[in-house]
Design a protein around this motif. Structure first.
Motif, PDB file in Angstrom:
ATOM      1  N   GLU A   9       0.872  -0.961   0.053  1.00 13.02           N
ATOM      2  CA  GLU A   9      -0.085   0.175  -0.132  1.00 13.02           C
ATOM      3  C   GLU A   9       1.035   1.299   0.123  1.00 13.02           C
ATOM      4  N   SER A  10       1.950   1.210   0.834  1.00 14.22           N
ATOM      5  CA  SER A  10       2.873   2.339   1.019  1.00 14.22           C
ATOM      6  C   SER A  10       3.486   2.586  -0.451  1.00 14.22           C
ATOM      7  N   ILE A  11       3.960   1.296  -0.878  1.00  9.81           N
ATOM      8  CA  ILE A  11       4.910   1.641  -2.320  1.00  9.81           C
ATOM      9  C   ILE A  11       3.833   1.957  -3.292  1.00  9.81           C
ATOM     10  N   ILE A  12       2.799   1.690  -3.375  1.00 13.48           N
ATOM     11  CA  ILE A  12       1.674   2.040  -4.403  1.00 13.48           C
ATOM     12  C   ILE A  12       1.304   3.493  -4.312  1.00 13.48           C
ATOM     13  N   ASN A  21       0.936   8.961   2.969  1.00 12.64           N
ATOM     14  CA  ASN A  21      -0.236   8.215   3.860  1.00 12.64           C
ATOM     15  C   ASN A  21      -1.492   8.421   2.944  1.00 12.64           C
ATOM     16  N   PHE A  22      -1.709   8.880   1.735  1.00 12.32           N
ATOM     17  CA  PHE A  22      -2.975   9.113   1.297  1.00 12.32           C
ATOM     18  C   PHE A  22      -3.920   7.969   1.249  1.00 12.32           C
ATOM     19  N   LEU A  23      -3.446   6.801   0.822  1.00 17.83           N
ATOM     20  CA  LEU A  23      -4.085   5.420   0.738  1.00 17.83           C
ATOM     21  C   LEU A  23      -4.408   4.800   2.090  1.00 17.83           C
ATOM     22  N   LYS A  24      -3.539   4.981   3.064  1.00 18.47           N
ATOM     23  CA  LYS A  24      -3.645   4.503   4.268  1.00 18.47           C
ATOM     24  C   LYS A  24      -4.731   5.147   5.021  1.00 18.47           C
ATOM     25  N   GLN A  25      -4.988   6.339   4.808  1.00 18.66           N
ATOM     26  CA  GLN A  25      -6.368   7.040   5.536  1.00 18.66           C
ATOM     27  C   GLN A  25      -7.520   6.484   5.020  1.00 18.66           C
ATOM     28  N   PHE A  26      -7.467   5.713   3.830  1.00 21.70           N
ATOM     29  CA  PHE A  26      -8.647   5.247   3.675  1.00 21.70           C
ATOM     30  C   PHE A  26      -8.932   3.598   4.044  1.00 21.70           C
ATOM     31  N   GLY A  57     -12.971  -6.372  -6.451  1.00 22.04           N
ATOM     32  CA  GLY A  57     -13.819  -5.070  -5.657  1.00 22.04           C
ATOM     33  C   GLY A  57     -12.796  -4.459  -4.386  1.00 22.04           C
ATOM     34  N   ASN A  58     -11.609  -5.161  -4.071  1.00 22.76           N
ATOM     35  CA  ASN A  58     -10.687  -5.110  -2.866  1.00 22.76           C
ATOM     36  C   ASN A  58      -9.662  -4.026  -3.498  1.00 22.76           C
ATOM     37  N   SER A  59      -8.750  -3.787  -2.725  1.00 22.81           N
ATOM     38  CA  SER A  59      -7.594  -2.964  -2.799  1.00 22.81           C
ATOM     39  C   SER A  59      -6.366  -3.902  -3.750  1.00 22.81           C
ATOM     40  N   ILE A  60      -6.097  -4.736  -2.842  1.00 24.86           N
ATOM     41  CA  ILE A  60      -4.728  -5.594  -3.577  1.00 24.86           C
ATOM     42  C   ILE A  60      -5.356  -7.191  -3.386  1.00 24.86           C
ATOM     43  N   THR A  61      -5.019  -7.626  -4.676  1.00 17.30           N
ATOM     44  CA  THR A  61      -5.086  -9.231  -4.529  1.00 17.30           C
ATOM     45  C   THR A  61      -3.640  -9.988  -4.888  1.00 17.30           C
ATOM     46  N   PHE A  62      -3.634 -10.805  -4.079  1.00 16.45           N
ATOM     47  CA  PHE A  62      -2.242 -11.643  -4.475  1.00 16.45           C
ATOM     48  C   PHE A  62      -2.501 -13.067  -5.093  1.00 16.45           C
ATOM     49  N   THR A  88       6.845 -16.723  -7.999  1.00 12.51           N
ATOM     50  CA  THR A  88       6.489 -15.391  -8.229  1.00 12.51           C
ATOM     51  C   THR A  88       4.998 -15.216  -7.700  1.00 12.51           C
ATOM     52  N   ILE A  89       4.667 -14.095  -7.026  1.00 11.25           N
ATOM     53  CA  ILE A  89       3.419 -13.651  -6.733  1.00 11.25           C
ATOM     54  C   ILE A  89       2.973 -12.637  -7.677  1.00 11.25           C
ATOM     55  N   VAL A  90       1.721 -12.533  -8.191  1.00  8.64           N
ATOM     56  CA  VAL A  90       1.091 -11.771  -9.112  1.00  8.64           C
ATOM     57  C   VAL A  90       0.228 -10.763  -7.961  1.00  8.64           C
ATOM     58  N   VAL A  91       0.814  -9.378  -8.382  1.00  3.45           N
ATOM     59  CA  VAL A  91      -0.146  -8.502  -7.466  1.00  3.45           C
ATOM     60  C   VAL A  91      -0.946  -7.732  -8.099  1.00  3.45           C
ATOM     61  N   ASN A  92      -2.237  -7.749  -8.092  1.00  2.00           N
ATOM     62  CA  ASN A  92      -3.108  -7.243  -8.847  1.00  2.00           C
ATOM     63  C   ASN A  92      -3.830  -5.875  -7.935  1.00  2.00           C
ATOM     64  N   ILE A  93      -3.635  -4.738  -8.527  1.00  6.42           N
ATOM     65  CA  ILE A  93      -4.187  -3.609  -8.042  1.00  6.42           C
ATOM     66  C   ILE A  93      -5.790  -3.373  -8.545  1.00  6.42           C
ATOM     67  N   ALA A  94      -6.612  -3.416  -7.501  1.00  2.04           N
ATOM     68  CA  ALA A  94      -7.995  -3.424  -7.847  1.00  2.04           C
ATOM     69  C   ALA A  94      -8.844  -2.184  -7.898  1.00  2.04           C
ATOM     70  N   ASP A  95     -10.180  -2.386  -8.028  1.00  4.54           N
ATOM     71  CA  ASP A  95     -10.879  -1.340  -8.111  1.00  4.54           C
ATOM     72  C   ASP A  95     -10.697  -0.105  -7.344  1.00  4.54           C
ATOM     73  N   VAL A  96     -10.747  -0.402  -5.778  1.00  9.28           N
ATOM     74  CA  VAL A  96     -10.813   0.583  -4.811  1.00  9.28           C
ATOM     75  C   VAL A  96      -9.587   1.555  -5.245  1.00  9.28           C
ATOM     76  N   ILE A  97      -8.521   1.009  -5.519  1.00 12.50           N
ATOM     77  CA  ILE A  97      -7.167   2.225  -6.037  1.00 12.50           C
ATOM     78  C   ILE A  97      -7.575   3.031  -7.281  1.00 12.50           C
ATOM     79  N   GLN A  98      -8.396   2.504  -8.148  1.00 13.77           N
ATOM     80  CA  GLN A  98      -8.635   3.038  -9.322  1.00 13.77           C
ATOM     81  C   GLN A  98      -9.598   4.370  -8.773  1.00 13.77           C
ATOM     82  N   VAL A  99     -10.627   4.020  -8.152  1.00 13.82           N
ATOM     83  CA  VAL A  99     -11.499   5.008  -7.391  1.00 13.82           C
ATOM     84  C   VAL A  99     -10.775   6.264  -6.904  1.00 13.82           C
TER      85      VAL A  99
END
Length: 99
Positions: A9-12, A21-26, A57-62, A88-99
């Motif tokens: 979350e911090s890296i993104i 900390n913009f994403l952290k506040q949500f 629909g979440n933030s991050i999917t592994f 390897t692990i695929v990290v999917n940035i999901a809908d909440v991040i787009q919003v």
């Protein structure tokens, strides 16, 4: 997994050029975090397994794939297979991040 999620979350947040900390506040209330382990068996000639086209629909999917694969992403209207890569692990940035 919680620590990994918070680190990503911090890296993104930084990669998107957002204020600190913009994403952290949500997502500061970690009580809503959840983890689900889903295993899909390979499809056969008579049946399909897995899930249908969807958006996370979440933030991050592994996603941890085996050598069978099956994961696809949609980009510009096209479905593109994600070729499994060992250890390897695929990290999917999901809908909440787009919003």
């Amino acid at each position: 997994m919680r620590k990994l999620g918070m680190l990503l979350e911090s890296i993104i947040n930084d990669c998107l050029g957002l204020p600190p900390n913009f994403l952290k506040q949500f997502n500061d209330d970690r009580n809503w975090d959840f983890m689900a382990a889903l295993r899909y068996f390979p499809a056969s000639d008579t049946e399909k397994n897995g899930i249908t086209e969807h958006e996370d629909g979440n933030s991050i999917t592994f996603v941890i794939q085996d050598d069978v694969g099956g994961l696809q992403v949609r980009h510009n209207g096209q479905w593109i297979p994600v070729v499994p890569a060992q250890d390897t692990i695929v990290v999917n940035i999901a809908d909440v991040i787009q919003v």
